[in-house]
Design an enzyme around this catalytic site. Structure first.
Site, PDB file in Angstrom:
ATOM      1  CB  SER A 102      -0.890   0.007   1.244  1.00  0.00           C
ATOM      2  OG  SER A 102      -0.109   0.354   2.371  1.00  0.00           O
ATOM      3  CE  LYS A 103      -1.886   6.559  -2.893  1.00  0.00           C
ATOM      4  NZ  LYS A 103      -3.309   6.755  -2.678  1.00  0.00           N
ATOM      5  NE  ARG A 104       0.207   0.447   5.905  1.00  0.00           N
ATOM      6  CZ  ARG A 104       0.863  -0.703   5.971  1.00  0.00           C
ATOM      7  NH1 ARG A 104       2.011  -0.772   6.603  1.00  0.00           N
ATOM      8  NH2 ARG A 104       0.357  -1.791   5.435  1.00  0.00           N
ATOM      9  CG  HIS A 105       4.631  -1.115   1.853  1.00  0.00           C
ATOM     10  ND1 HIS A 105       3.297  -1.430   1.921  1.00  0.00           N
ATOM     11  CD2 HIS A 105       5.248  -1.878   2.780  1.00  0.00           C
ATOM     12  CE1 HIS A 105       3.123  -2.358   2.841  1.00  0.00           C
ATOM     13  NE2 HIS A 105       4.281  -2.648   3.373  1.00  0.00           N
ATOM     14  N   GLY A 106       5.636   3.432   0.548  1.00  0.00           N
ATOM     15  CA  GLY A 106       6.386   4.367  -0.280  1.00  0.00           C
ATOM     16  C   GLY A 106       6.011   4.184  -1.733  1.00  0.00           C
TER      17      GLY A 106
END
Ligand code: GLU
Length: 464
Positions: free
Chosen positions: A242-246
């Site tokens: 997800s976006k959390r992973h950059g």
């Protein structure tokens, strides 16, 4: 003839999972001399944007995943879907349903209260010998697919193996809304059918749609394609990507300085393998790629491995291409890339040491802008014993042959004359010339500069 497709919904950028799906579909078509079709599934008008279409096309272009047909836009095919709905209504494989959303809610609540799985109760479903209620005046019906009541729908998934779903589990799917617009699964079916898709390779978030789609295809008398559902990609931490992973957008990798061939090579190994081959070209991949070696388990993203591949491909890339890739990155930082030193020469010297084009740009930048070595680096490396050696070296530099071997010889001579170890002179040279303590071979770095620039930078660092 193999025909595959990539069918993104343009609601955002091309993400890593989508790019892998596109890559596998593309490679499968290439492998079999088939056709790869790009289809934009833009029927969710509230969420689809032209920018997202462009972002997907940009991502595919960057990766070099060229389609043979399309892009086809579902919004431009509405008439086709409506015509097929009419055909199904006429054939009795679909029917009008006048149950209102309120009635459906009530129905579902009652079913839940009785511990049943909520489903449409079939009021408007035609059956032999059944008298249907009279349609309420002025009401706009939805169209439902007349799903088989019993038996199973089954397919041999090329990744997951055999999957069977009891028809009793499947509702009569709404294929057109009350306003006449066709629904998602129906458009996919009509397209896969009319576009002659032989292999549907897609994310396994669609596995629940497949039995419904197969039933509709069968009702249409269409050839059912083969399905390969790819498992999802997890982030470095094992969580859903997800976006959390950059960086989850493919173009973010462009921005971050990755080469498309590194990203492609990386994606190719994300859930697929060929023995223990790790580094291979796309031409090689297209010769090897098959669906038998796709793992049904989730693939885990590994940024370190991607960096390793990128570093590998950077080393393989010729200096002129590297210069062409780095130049716009420098210009975007406001750096004017001068004639000397040549950016290609810098790239040639530094490409062994960097993992991304941005790191290469960082290294190159100091050759074109005024630098101000950090005081602590100067204090650390410009030792009192180094100063006289440095002065000597500067004097020698004025008329040495301007090439790395001669400059290297001058460095050696100077340190031995002053009874110093090599780093005593090499380190202040690095710091004064580039502002950095780590550089490739120092003689080569000196030689990159025009003589006057090197002299000026070194002179400036000398105590008055
Ligand atoms: N449009 C769907 C998506 O972006 C893909 C549909 C399909 O491949 O069948 O997830």
């Amino acid at each position: 003839m193999v025909r595959t497709r990539f069918a993104p919904s343009p609601t955002g950028f091309l993400h890593i999972g989508g790019a892998r799906t596109a890559l596998f579909s593309w490679a499968y078509a290439r492998r079999h001399g088939g056709q790869f079709i790009l289809r934009i599934e833009d029927t969710d008008v509230a969420r689809s944007t032209p920018e997202a279409v462009q972002a997907i096309i940009d991502g595919m272009n960057w990766l070099g995943l060229a389609h043979d047909e399309g892009p086809f836009y579902q919004m431009q095919r509405m008439d086709r879907y409506k015509a097929v709905i009419q055909q199904m209504l006429a054939a009795g494989t679909a029917y009008h349903c006048y149950t209102t959303p309120e009635e459906l809610d009530r129905m579902r609540e009652e079913q839940r209260a009785r511990g049943l799985k909520p489903r449409y109760d079939g009021t408007w479903r035609p059956e032999p010998g059944k008298t249907l209620p009279t349609p309420p005046a002025g009401a706009q019906p939805v169209v439902r697919f007349r799903n088989p009541l019993d038996g199973v729908v089954a397919w041999d998934d090329l990744v997951k193996g055999r999957i069977e779903i009891a028809n009793a589990e499947l509702d009569d799917l709404v294929i057109a809304r009350a306003d006449g617009t066709p629904t998602y699964n129906f458009c996919v079916v009509v397209d896969d059918w009319e576009m002659g898709i032989t292999h549907v390779i897609r994310g396994d978030d669609h596995v629940n749609n497949t039995p419904r789609q197969i039933n509709i295809l069968q009702a249409l008398g269409a050839q059912v394609p083969l399905y390969a559902h790819l498992s999802m990609i997890l982030g470095d931490d094992g969580q859903k990507l997800s976006k959390r992973h950059g960086a989850v957008s493919v173009m973010q990798y462009f921005d971050d300085g990755y080469l498309p061939e590194a990203v492609l090579n990386y994606l190719a190994r994300l859930g697929w393998s060929h023995g223990d081959a790790e580094i291979f070209s796309m031409a090689q991949f297209c010769e090897w790629f098959d669906l038998d070696h796709i793992t049904p388990s989730a693939a885990q993203f590994n940024t370190e491995k991607l960096n390793w591949l990128n570093a590998h491909y950077l080393k393989q890339t010729d200096n002129e291409r590297l210069a062409a890739l780095v130049r716009p990155r420098l210009e975007a930082r406001g750096v004017t890339v001068g004639e000397t030193p040549s950016l290609a020469a810098i790239a040639g010297l530094y490409k062994e040491r960097v993992a991304t084009l941005n790191e290469l740009a960082d290294a190159a930048e100091v050759f074109y802008i005024g630098i101000h070595p950090a005081a602590e680096l100067l204090a650390q490396h410009l030792s009192p014993e180094a100063v006289p050696a440095l002065a000597d070296f500067i004097a020698g530099l004025r008329d040495v042959a301007w090439e790395a071997p001669a400059i290297g010889a001058l460095i050696k001579e100077t340190v031995s004359r002053h009874g110093l170890k090599m780093p005593k002179l090499a380190m202040p040279l690095r710091v004064l010339l580039t502002g950095q303590a780590q550089t490739p071979s120092v003689d080569a770095v000196v030689a990159l500069f025009p003589r006057e620039t090197a002299l000026a930078r070194l002179q400036r660092g000398m105590p008055d």
